[in-house]
Scaffold this motif. Structure first.
Motif, mmCIF file in Angstrom:
data_model
loop_
_atom_site.group_PDB
_atom_site.id
_atom_site.type_symbol
_atom_site.label_atom_id
_atom_site.label_comp_id
_atom_site.label_asym_id
_atom_site.label_seq_id
_atom_site.Cartn_x
_atom_site.Cartn_y
_atom_site.Cartn_z
ATOM 1 N N HIS A 26 0.835 -1.205 0.000
ATOM 2 C CA HIS A 26 0.000 0.000 0.000
ATOM 3 C C HIS A 26 0.872 1.258 0.000
ATOM 4 C CE1 HIS A 26 -3.159 2.843 0.998
ATOM 5 N NE2 HIS A 26 -2.413 3.242 2.022
ATOM 6 N N MET A 27 1.885 1.286 0.848
ATOM 7 C CA MET A 27 2.743 2.466 0.923
ATOM 8 C C MET A 27 3.587 2.630 -0.338
ATOM 9 S SD MET A 27 3.781 2.663 4.949
ATOM 10 C CE MET A 27 4.505 4.303 4.789
ATOM 11 N N LEU A 28 3.989 1.522 -0.930
ATOM 12 C CA LEU A 28 4.755 1.587 -2.176
ATOM 13 C C LEU A 28 3.878 2.129 -3.302
ATOM 14 C CD1 LEU A 28 7.569 0.993 -3.270
ATOM 15 C CD2 LEU A 28 6.785 -1.296 -3.852
ATOM 16 N N ASP A 29 2.623 1.662 -3.377
ATOM 17 C CA ASP A 29 1.685 2.178 -4.374
ATOM 18 C C ASP A 29 1.436 3.667 -4.161
ATOM 19 O OD1 ASP A 29 1.464 -0.349 -5.480
ATOM 20 O OD2 ASP A 29 -0.449 -0.816 -4.503
ATOM 21 N N LYS A 30 1.294 4.059 -2.919
ATOM 22 C CA LYS A 30 1.041 5.462 -2.562
ATOM 23 C C LYS A 30 2.238 6.337 -2.953
ATOM 24 C CE LYS A 30 -0.311 8.206 1.453
ATOM 25 N NZ LYS A 30 -0.558 8.170 2.898
ATOM 26 N N CYS A 31 3.440 5.779 -2.835
ATOM 27 C CA CYS A 31 4.667 6.500 -3.172
ATOM 28 C C CYS A 31 4.761 6.761 -4.680
ATOM 29 C CB CYS A 31 5.865 5.699 -2.686
ATOM 30 S SG CYS A 31 7.449 6.454 -3.000
ATOM 31 N N GLY A 32 4.277 5.816 -5.464
ATOM 32 C CA GLY A 32 4.278 5.989 -6.912
ATOM 33 C C GLY A 32 5.567 5.589 -7.608
ATOM 34 N N LYS A 33 6.504 5.019 -6.864
ATOM 35 C CA LYS A 33 7.774 4.579 -7.453
ATOM 36 C C LYS A 33 8.073 3.167 -6.985
ATOM 37 C CE LYS A 33 10.491 8.832 -7.699
ATOM 38 N NZ LYS A 33 11.735 9.466 -7.227
ATOM 39 N N SER A 34 8.839 2.457 -7.802
ATOM 40 C CA SER A 34 9.311 1.152 -7.352
ATOM 41 C C SER A 34 10.591 1.368 -6.539
ATOM 42 C CB SER A 34 9.583 0.231 -8.533
ATOM 43 O OG SER A 34 10.721 0.676 -9.238
ATOM 44 N N ILE A 35 10.965 0.375 -5.774
ATOM 45 C CA ILE A 35 12.172 0.472 -4.962
ATOM 46 C C ILE A 35 13.396 0.735 -5.841
ATOM 47 C CG2 ILE A 35 13.719 -0.807 -3.399
ATOM 48 C CD1 ILE A 35 11.131 -0.001 -2.045
ATOM 49 N N THR A 36 13.450 0.086 -6.987
ATOM 50 C CA THR A 36 14.616 0.252 -7.868
ATOM 51 C C THR A 36 14.698 1.658 -8.464
ATOM 52 O OG1 THR A 36 13.355 -0.681 -9.717
ATOM 53 C CG2 THR A 36 14.758 -2.195 -8.468
ATOM 54 N N ASP A 37 13.571 2.367 -8.539
ATOM 55 C CA ASP A 37 13.569 3.725 -9.085
ATOM 56 C C ASP A 37 13.893 4.786 -8.033
ATOM 57 O OD1 ASP A 37 12.902 2.748 -11.590
ATOM 58 O OD2 ASP A 37 10.741 3.015 -11.281
ATOM 59 N N MET A 38 13.971 4.390 -6.775
ATOM 60 C CA MET A 38 14.241 5.351 -5.702
ATOM 61 C C MET A 38 15.743 5.562 -5.520
ATOM 62 S SD MET A 38 11.724 4.191 -2.650
ATOM 63 C CE MET A 38 9.988 3.888 -2.894
ATOM 64 N N SER A 39 16.086 6.784 -5.125
ATOM 65 C CA SER A 39 17.480 7.059 -4.748
ATOM 66 C C SER A 39 17.724 6.441 -3.372
ATOM 67 C CB SER A 39 17.721 8.566 -4.693
ATOM 68 O OG SER A 39 17.003 9.135 -3.608
ATOM 69 N N ASP A 40 18.969 6.381 -2.969
ATOM 70 C CA ASP A 40 19.285 5.819 -1.658
ATOM 71 C C ASP A 40 18.591 6.599 -0.538
ATOM 72 O OD1 ASP A 40 20.819 3.841 -2.763
ATOM 73 O OD2 ASP A 40 22.741 4.856 -2.407
ATOM 74 N N ASP A 41 18.556 7.915 -0.671
ATOM 75 C CA ASP A 41 17.896 8.744 0.349
ATOM 76 C C ASP A 41 16.386 8.486 0.376
ATOM 77 O OD1 ASP A 41 18.036 10.765 2.389
ATOM 78 O OD2 ASP A 41 17.091 12.152 0.957
ATOM 79 N N GLU A 42 15.781 8.345 -0.803
ATOM 80 C CA GLU A 42 14.343 8.050 -0.871
ATOM 81 C C GLU A 42 14.033 6.678 -0.269
ATOM 82 O OE1 GLU A 42 12.717 10.366 -4.823
ATOM 83 O OE2 GLU A 42 13.966 8.578 -5.122
ATOM 84 N N LYS A 43 14.906 5.700 -0.529
ATOM 85 C CA LYS A 43 14.723 4.360 0.045
ATOM 86 C C LYS A 43 14.770 4.417 1.564
ATOM 87 C CE LYS A 43 16.815 1.823 -3.772
ATOM 88 N NZ LYS A 43 17.972 1.013 -4.181
#
Length: 104
Positions: A26-43
């Motif tokens: 749910h939180m990943l969907d809400k974020c709108g990005k996949s884990i691989t698309d996130m920067s280290d800080d966003e992760k």
């Protein structure tokens, strides 16, 4: 630990894991990005937010699992006497065993 107690603990763990996965998705969907698309800080921010949002009932302990229920052998391994055989205990045992081997 009796079989019925063990089965109940397994049910509890499976339910909590399912609940955690649902919240994570749910939180990943809400974020709108996949884990691989996130920067280290966003992760880091994302995982901290998930950890803050999810508080398991057991949160490091399984209900009904305490020192009184540890077997005699498990109590010997529980070096920090917190009622759990965890990584701290195992690392202390490993260090202790390595010290014994070096002395020989």
């Amino acid at each position: 630990m009796k079989i019925a107690q063990l089965k109940e603990l397994v049910k509890q763990v499976v339910k909590e894991e399912h609940d955690y996965q649902q919240l994570f998705k749910h939180m990943l969907d809400k974020c709108g990005k996949s884990i691989t698309d996130m920067s280290d800080d966003e992760k880091k921010k994302f995982f901290n937010a998930v950890d803050t949002a999810y508080k398991a009932k057991s949160e490091g302990r399984l209900k009904g699992y305490n020192e009184a229920e540890l077997t005699a052998a498990q109590q010997k391994i529980d070096l920090n006497k917190n009622g759990e055989v965890d990584g701290d205990d195992l690392s202390k045992l490993r260090a202790k065993n390595e010290g014994v081997k070096k002395k020989k």
